[in-house]
Design a protein around this motif. Sequence first.
Motif, short mmCIF file in Angstrom:
data_model
loop_
_atom_site.label_atom_id
_atom_site.label_comp_id
_atom_site.label_asym_id
_atom_site.label_seq_id
_atom_site.Cartn_x
_atom_site.Cartn_y
_atom_site.Cartn_z
N LEU A 24 13.68 -0.71 0.46
CA LEU A 24 15.03 -0.37 0.00
C LEU A 24 15.61 0.77 0.83
O LEU A 24 16.81 0.77 1.17
CB LEU A 24 15.00 0.01 -1.49
CG LEU A 24 14.63 -1.13 -2.45
CD1 LEU A 24 14.54 -0.62 -3.87
CD2 LEU A 24 15.64 -2.26 -2.36
N PHE A 25 14.77 1.72 1.18
CA PHE A 25 15.21 2.83 2.03
C PHE A 25 15.67 2.29 3.39
O PHE A 25 16.72 2.69 3.92
CB PHE A 25 14.05 3.83 2.19
CG PHE A 25 14.38 5.01 3.04
CD1 PHE A 25 15.24 6.00 2.57
CD2 PHE A 25 13.84 5.15 4.31
CE1 PHE A 25 15.54 7.10 3.36
CE2 PHE A 25 14.14 6.25 5.09
CZ PHE A 25 14.99 7.23 4.62
N ALA A 26 14.88 1.37 3.92
CA ALA A 26 15.24 0.76 5.21
C ALA A 26 16.56 0.00 5.09
O ALA A 26 17.39 0.02 6.01
CB ALA A 26 14.13 -0.18 5.67
N THR A 27 16.78 -0.64 3.94
CA THR A 27 18.04 -1.37 3.72
C THR A 27 19.23 -0.41 3.75
O THR A 27 20.27 -0.71 4.36
CB THR A 27 18.00 -2.11 2.36
OG1 THR A 27 16.79 -2.85 2.28
CG2 THR A 27 19.16 -3.06 2.21
N VAL A 28 19.05 0.71 3.09
CA VAL A 28 20.13 1.72 3.09
C VAL A 28 20.42 2.15 4.52
O VAL A 28 21.58 2.26 4.93
CB VAL A 28 19.72 2.93 2.21
CG1 VAL A 28 20.75 4.05 2.34
CG2 VAL A 28 19.59 2.52 0.76
N LYS A 29 19.36 2.35 5.29
CA LYS A 29 19.56 2.78 6.68
C LYS A 29 20.26 1.68 7.50
O LYS A 29 21.06 1.98 8.38
CB LYS A 29 18.20 3.12 7.32
CG LYS A 29 17.55 4.34 6.71
CD LYS A 29 18.38 5.58 6.94
CE LYS A 29 18.25 6.57 5.80
NZ LYS A 29 19.25 7.64 5.85
N VAL A 30 19.92 0.44 7.20
CA VAL A 30 20.58 -0.67 7.91
C VAL A 30 22.07 -0.69 7.57
O VAL A 30 22.92 -0.87 8.44
CB VAL A 30 19.92 -2.02 7.52
CG1 VAL A 30 20.75 -3.20 8.05
CG2 VAL A 30 18.51 -2.10 8.07
N LEU A 31 22.41 -0.46 6.30
CA LEU A 31 23.83 -0.44 5.91
C LEU A 31 24.56 0.73 6.56
O LEU A 31 25.76 0.65 6.81
CB LEU A 31 23.95 -0.34 4.38
CG LEU A 31 23.49 -1.54 3.57
CD1 LEU A 31 23.87 -1.36 2.11
CD2 LEU A 31 24.09 -2.83 4.11
N GLU A 32 23.83 1.79 6.83
CA GLU A 32 24.47 2.96 7.45
C GLU A 32 24.83 2.70 8.92
O GLU A 32 25.54 3.49 9.52
CB GLU A 32 23.53 4.17 7.37
CG GLU A 32 23.51 4.82 6.00
CD GLU A 32 22.52 5.98 5.94
OE1 GLU A 32 21.86 6.27 6.96
OE2 GLU A 32 22.40 6.58 4.86
N ARG A 33 24.33 1.59 9.46
CA ARG A 33 24.60 1.28 10.87
C ARG A 33 26.09 1.26 11.19
O ARG A 33 26.50 1.61 12.28
CB ARG A 33 24.04 -0.12 11.20
CG ARG A 33 22.62 -0.13 11.61
CD ARG A 33 22.23 -1.50 12.07
NE ARG A 33 22.71 -2.55 11.14
CZ ARG A 33 22.49 -3.84 11.31
NH1 ARG A 33 21.80 -4.27 12.33
NH2 ARG A 33 22.93 -4.72 10.44
N ARG A 34 26.86 0.80 10.19
CA ARG A 34 28.28 0.63 10.46
C ARG A 34 28.96 1.96 10.81
O ARG A 34 30.02 1.99 11.41
CB ARG A 34 28.96 -0.02 9.26
CG ARG A 34 29.05 0.86 8.04
CD ARG A 34 29.68 0.16 6.86
NE ARG A 34 29.86 1.09 5.75
CZ ARG A 34 28.92 1.41 4.89
NH1 ARG A 34 27.72 0.87 5.01
NH2 ARG A 34 29.16 2.26 3.93
N ARG A 35 28.32 3.05 10.39
CA ARG A 35 28.91 4.37 10.67
C ARG A 35 28.52 4.88 12.06
O ARG A 35 29.03 5.87 12.52
CB ARG A 35 28.45 5.39 9.62
CG ARG A 35 28.87 5.04 8.22
CD ARG A 35 28.82 6.27 7.32
NE ARG A 35 28.94 5.88 5.94
CZ ARG A 35 27.96 5.97 5.05
NH1 ARG A 35 26.79 6.44 5.40
NH2 ARG A 35 28.17 5.59 3.81
N TRP A 36 27.52 4.23 12.64
CA TRP A 36 27.04 4.73 13.93
C TRP A 36 28.05 4.50 15.05
O TRP A 36 28.10 5.25 16.00
CB TRP A 36 25.73 4.05 14.32
CG TRP A 36 24.62 4.32 13.34
CD1 TRP A 36 24.67 5.14 12.28
CD2 TRP A 36 23.33 3.74 13.34
NE1 TRP A 36 23.49 5.12 11.59
CE2 TRP A 36 22.62 4.25 12.23
CE3 TRP A 36 22.69 2.83 14.18
CZ2 TRP A 36 21.34 3.89 11.94
CZ3 TRP A 36 21.40 2.46 13.88
CH2 TRP A 36 20.72 2.99 12.77
N ALA A 37 28.81 3.41 14.92
CA ALA A 37 29.71 3.05 16.01
C ALA A 37 30.84 4.08 16.17
O ALA A 37 31.26 4.66 15.18
CB ALA A 37 30.30 1.68 15.74
#
Lengths: 245, 469
Positions: A232-245
């Motif tokens: 679940l923690f990894a999922t949250v981090k994956v969702l945060e990807r959109r902010r990296w751009a």
Amino acid sequence: MIGSVSTIVRRELLSLFVSPIAYIVLFCFMLVNGATFRFYVGLYGGEMEPVLVSTFGGPAFWFLWLLIPPLITMRTFSEERRSGTFELLVTSGVSDAALVAGKFLAAWVFLGLLWAGVLPLLLLAEAYGQLDWGVVASTYCGLALSSALLAAIGVLASSLTQNQLIAAVLATVVNLGIVLSNQLRALFPPSAIELRFFEYVSPPYHFARDFSQGIVDLSTIVLYASVTVLALFATVKVLERRRWA
Amino acid sequence: MIRIHVALQLLLAFWIVWVGNAWAFRHSWRIDLTRDQRYAIAPETTEFLRALPKRVEIIVPYSFGSSAADRIRARVFARAIRTIEEFELVNPYCRLEENLNIARDPLRWESLRNEKSLGSPNRIYLFAGDRRETITFEDLAEMRETPNGPVLERERVPEALAAALERVVHDDAPRWLFSQGHGEISPTDAEPRLGVASWVRDLAERGVSLESSDLRQGGAIPDGIDVLVVIAGGNGEAPFDPFSSEVRGDVERFLDRGGDLLLMLPFYGECGLEPLLAPMGIEFRNGLVHSGGGDAASGIGSIQVWDYDEQHPITKRFRFEEDKIELNSFRSLVVTPPAIPLVTTSPDTWLEFDLDGVHDASEPAGPFPVVACLEGSPDSGRGRVVVFGSWTPVLDVFHRSQSRRLLLSACDWLAEREGPTVGVGRVDASDRVNLTADEGRFWFWLTIFAFPGSALAVGLGVWGLRRRA
């Protein structure tokens, strides 16, 4: 946070239960379990101890255990992304963690309801004999823990792609790997540490040795709970990807 | 920068999960939720396991058929395997080395059998150094026939395993001497009708060192002998030749210096030890005990045991009225203190003198003690004595089931190896569902159609409601 999570859980479950899909899945699930249960009752001459072990450890069980969770979780994020509602969701003030927790809990609850569909069979057996409800309790404990793990893996897989099919396949492959780790035990001698490792991480071994025998082991609880939280923690981090751009 | 930060977060999370699981891997805490706490290990067994002096390897080769009785045996062995795994969690020195389904891997079985000199399958073999011990289904559980087929009556898996472990880790090998020279059965006798191979194998597997000696030659029983065994059977052609007073004197001196005696009486006549045993409270009567309800055709002397001493270590593992031991051709004992009657026949037995199977007026009615023992006294220095009213329990044809348990229990007591008490075991609460043909059909429709159908019906209802809305 709790309010957001419960809103998402409600929304997810409602969307499942107002469509006939949930009932069709439940029907198939109960049909397979009912048929195998009846078959095992005949095979073991009504002895419920091996019937329980086989119902919650036979080929049909592992088939359902492997395939159903990815089918339920494949749409959690993939569908939102594909239909464009994902952006709407994340801009509505719901945190990523609450979003992931809500989606995960909804999938977990639904899986729990599916497994609860086996309970009428057990109550029927109790009406005609004396079921060991301690064994049933430990089995359901195992189901709850393993379903949480599978739901978390499914949610993670769904967060990685927009394609539902790819999400389902990805989750199934990971689940299959987890189940097949049990087979790797045969490669090692009895005293090898590798054998202990594969025993420790193998759900079929946990069910055969502990859950379906009426035993709950703290180490198994720690394993399932920690890996679930990690996914679940990894999922949250994956969702945060959109902010990296 | 953000990516490195996220990668570090994930690594840290992974490390925490790894450490948490490494801790859990080493700290097993288990809850047994079974109704009868089947896998919970008794504190004394845990203590014993923790203090296990040497490594014990356990091999369980099994091959069960599909009959109801075999399914029960398979179930008990599965429980035994699970229990060994629980033992292993307490002390890895108690190791389940091989759990072998012979049907799946017959080649492995062949190699294992040759390598470890294993006997039959469906036994649990324990090895500790050069010592070995074997456990059979009868040691683990009891099965009972019912009109609906066999049922598991009682199980004592953890106790039987713990007792076998204790026996196998003992370093000292008790020396048992089989007396010869008076027509006694020899431990090496391979003659089928008088064979005692099963019992001798059981003793050997208990770590007993077996010797035999003609007591008429040279007289004295060698020093270091722990138990003297007298199977006063006769050799099949000639009756038992009673011990002379000299031999009796040797036996008395042996008992006085703390030796133990296992005496199994001849069918009739004297054995020569009467003057020694009478002051101890054990005398023998002539005639063979016969059960009421039987007839001559059923075999003279076929009796079922009725009562046990529930306190004595030899018999406390048996249950009053329930463990029906089949005994054959037993003489009645007359037991007075300090001797203890261990096993008594039912009141409807009588002593057969003419062996016609009919209870004549001159034939005394039961109950009769048929097995007795005498506790060694520390004051007198005397050893233990067990007297069986017949030598038949050692024969291969009778050395099975409950009579085997009784004899081995007596042997363990004589060898002072009662171990963790193997009690009568737990009543196995039957969870069997017995369905009539109609009920079976009802179950079929309910499980395959009604239950799943109801889920589908609700789904169709929801779909219909949504369409209407």
